[in-house]
Enzyme design. Structure first.
Site, mmCIF file in Angstrom:
data_model
loop_
_atom_site.group_PDB
_atom_site.id
_atom_site.type_symbol
_atom_site.label_atom_id
_atom_site.label_comp_id
_atom_site.label_asym_id
_atom_site.label_seq_id
_atom_site.Cartn_x
_atom_site.Cartn_y
_atom_site.Cartn_z
ATOM 1 N N TYR A 1 -43.180 -2.108 14.974
ATOM 2 C CA TYR A 1 -43.452 -1.598 13.630
ATOM 3 C C TYR A 1 -42.867 -2.553 12.601
ATOM 4 C CZ TYR A 1 -38.651 0.162 12.887
ATOM 5 O OH TYR A 1 -37.296 0.264 12.710
ATOM 6 N N CYS A 2 -43.424 -2.460 11.375
ATOM 7 C CA CYS A 2 -42.904 -3.236 10.251
ATOM 8 C C CYS A 2 -42.832 -2.300 9.053
ATOM 9 C CB CYS A 2 -43.783 -4.462 9.986
ATOM 10 S SG CYS A 2 -45.495 -4.063 9.577
ATOM 11 N N ARG A 3 -42.981 -2.826 7.855
ATOM 12 C CA ARG A 3 -42.882 -1.968 6.670
ATOM 13 C C ARG A 3 -44.124 -1.092 6.515
ATOM 14 N NH1 ARG A 3 -44.743 -2.411 1.488
ATOM 15 N NH2 ARG A 3 -45.492 -4.520 1.900
ATOM 16 N N TYR B 1 -42.927 1.648 8.880
ATOM 17 C CA TYR B 1 -41.744 2.430 8.513
ATOM 18 C C TYR B 1 -42.025 3.340 7.317
ATOM 19 C CZ TYR B 1 -36.807 3.400 7.464
ATOM 20 O OH TYR B 1 -35.609 4.002 7.225
#
Length: 496
Positions: free
Chosen positions: A459-461, A488
């Site tokens: 996952y990232c932003r 996120y």
């Protein structure tokens, strides 16, 4: 005075054309490699580019000083401490460059030695008239940004400690730039998104006074506190930075602006199998995740394409582009801006190719935030890196290896590797429990830390970088990989 800022959004990079309209003499500062726009504008304004000035040896893009020198016969100038593989004019601290008829009139630039980001870094103070008490502005390179200062850690590999460079940066800021009048305009070399700092503003100019008041790194503090502040939380360095710095220092071939040749699918696969080429899919992420060639890498042209490509493709690697019709030349140019010139060709009409080759087509596995069984997100230091928080399941079984529209399972998946590919400062501000931080920029060098036999959730932003990371892991043979759609932000929004 003629003054123009050229801001390249995809690299968050600024260059500047400054000229004296009376004499027609001009300088160009920190140019990119594709120079036609500069030449057109200079001709339209009746200016002759006599000097190309680099505020430092850039690492994040391949500069156009050699292309401009060839096109205009301009000399190339760096700070006095620069060591290059081609002839340069060395600008001493305090040296004045007059564009007027003589040194007493007209537009002038004054070089200030400002080591810290690099040893040879300089800033350029611009006076529209030689006797003006308040300068028109200052080109601050990577020494001072709007909202931030240059990172001091890029020379670590050359034996210069980040703490030593940060101390130099502190002195450069306080003894040089902050002595300028508050009304002096600030024109940096980069803006938001650049990996050359951690908190750059979206604004592309400011003033010394505003930065004195608002920039976190310029608030009153002892040197030791400044050093601690600016050496912490810097973004991961993309893998191509060292490559570009070497080319900008030693010299590089001139830009070839020609379009990449069209290849058949068989030719593209042969380039991969026989020449070690990577298949780089630069279509929008939605198209890539729906269907892509097995083993292809991905970074979309509608994102920070070149920077992300330089994070997952090693310098010097041959590249075959998989691009929507009409975008292949843009992709090639943007790769050339970071010195990735080995583009062997492109695969025309990839959608049709994928439709004709279903056996070679894959779909990215993605999960929704509600398929990720997590408690309230908490600061990353609330749990050991890489270890699930007590009583908090990392992901449900369906969250790993299942299509995005598959049913959720009722039991946690054993052995899940939950990887946060955001930058360190983002991770430290808050992360999913049990997540391990491996930023996208360093992921290709740290794959040995992951077990390809165990499921991986990325996952990232917001879900962009995680798709790029998933493509990299798939290309390297990881069989059970998925990413969290919306990243996120989606998870935290769902749990309030």
């Amino acid at each position: 005075m003629h003054f123009a800022q050229y801001y390249l959004d995809c690299l968050s990079q600024a260059s500047y054309l400054i000229g004296d309209e009376t004499t027609g003499r001009a300088v160009l500062v920190d140019p990119r490699r594709d120079i036609d726009e500069y030449l057109h504008d200079a001709e339209a304004a009746g200016l002759r580019i006599e000097l190309v000035i680099e505020t430092h040896i850039h690492a994040d893009f391949l500069s156009g000083h050699l292309e401009l020198a060839r096109a205009t016969d301009a000399a190339i100038a760096f700070g006095e401490a620069a060591e290059t593989g081609f002839p340069i004019r060395r600008l001493r601290d305090g040296e004045r460059i007059s564009l007027g008829a003589d040194d007493t009139e007209g537009v002038t630039l004054t070089a200030l030695a400002t080591p810290g980001h690099t040893l040879e870094s300089i800033c350029l103070v611009i006076h529209e008239h030689a006797d003006d008490e308040v300068p028109f502005g200052v080109l601050t390179g990577d020494t001072l940004f709007v909202g931030d200062v240059g990172r001091p850690d890029l020379l670590s590999a050359a034996g210069h400690s980040p703490h030593d460079m940060a101390a130099r940066l502190y002195r450069s800021l306080h003894t040089k730039l902050l002595t300028l009048p508050d009304a002096t305009r600030v024109f940096p070399a980069h803006g938001a998104g650049s990996a050359c700092g951690r908190s750059l503003s979206t604004e592309t100019s400011s003033t010394i006074g505003d930065q004195r008041r608002l920039n976190y790194a310029l608030q009153p503090m002892p040197e030791a506190d400044f050093v601690r502040l600016v050496t912490a939380g810097q973004p991961a360095t993309p893998g191509y930075f060292a490559h570009d710095a070497a080319l900008n220092r030693d010299g590089h071939p001139l830009l070839d602006p020609g379009p990449p040749p069209a290849l058949t699918l068989d030719e593209a696969l042969a380039a991969r199998d026989r020449q070690g080429a990577v298949l780089l899919d630069c279509r929008p992420s939605a198209a890539y995740t729906r269907a892509h060639l097995a083993g292809s890498l991905h970074t979309s042209l509608d994102t920070r394409f070149a920077e992300y490509a330089g994070s997952v493709v090693a310098p010097g690697t041959p590249i075959v582009l998989i691009a929507d019709p009409g975008t292949e030349q843009e992709a090639r140019l943007r790769l050339a801006r970071i010195g990735y010139d080995r583009v062997l060709g492109h695969l025309p009409d990839p959608a049709a190719v994928l439709e004709r080759a279903p056996a070679l087509t894959r779909r990215t596995r993605r999960i929704r935030h509600d398929e990720l069984a997590l408690e309230q997100p908490q600061p990353a230091d609330a749990t050991a890196v890489g270890a699930p928080a007590p009583g908090t399941p990392v992901a449900e079984a369906a969250a790993v290896g299942a299509p995005a529209d598959g049913p959720a399972a009722d039991v946690p998946a054993p052995g899940v590797q939950l990887i946060d590919v955001r930058n360190p400062a983002e991770y430290e501000a808050g992360a999913l429990p049990g997540a391990r931080n491996i930023p996208l920029a360093g992921l290709s060098q740290r794959l040995t830390e992951l077990d390809p036999a165990r499921p991986v959730v990325l996952y990232c932003r917001s879900g962009g970088r995680s798709v790029i990371a998933a493509a990299l892991l798939e290309e390297r043979g990881f069989g059970d990989v998925c990413d969290v759609m919306g990243g996120y932000e989606a998870v935290t929004a769902a749990v309030g």
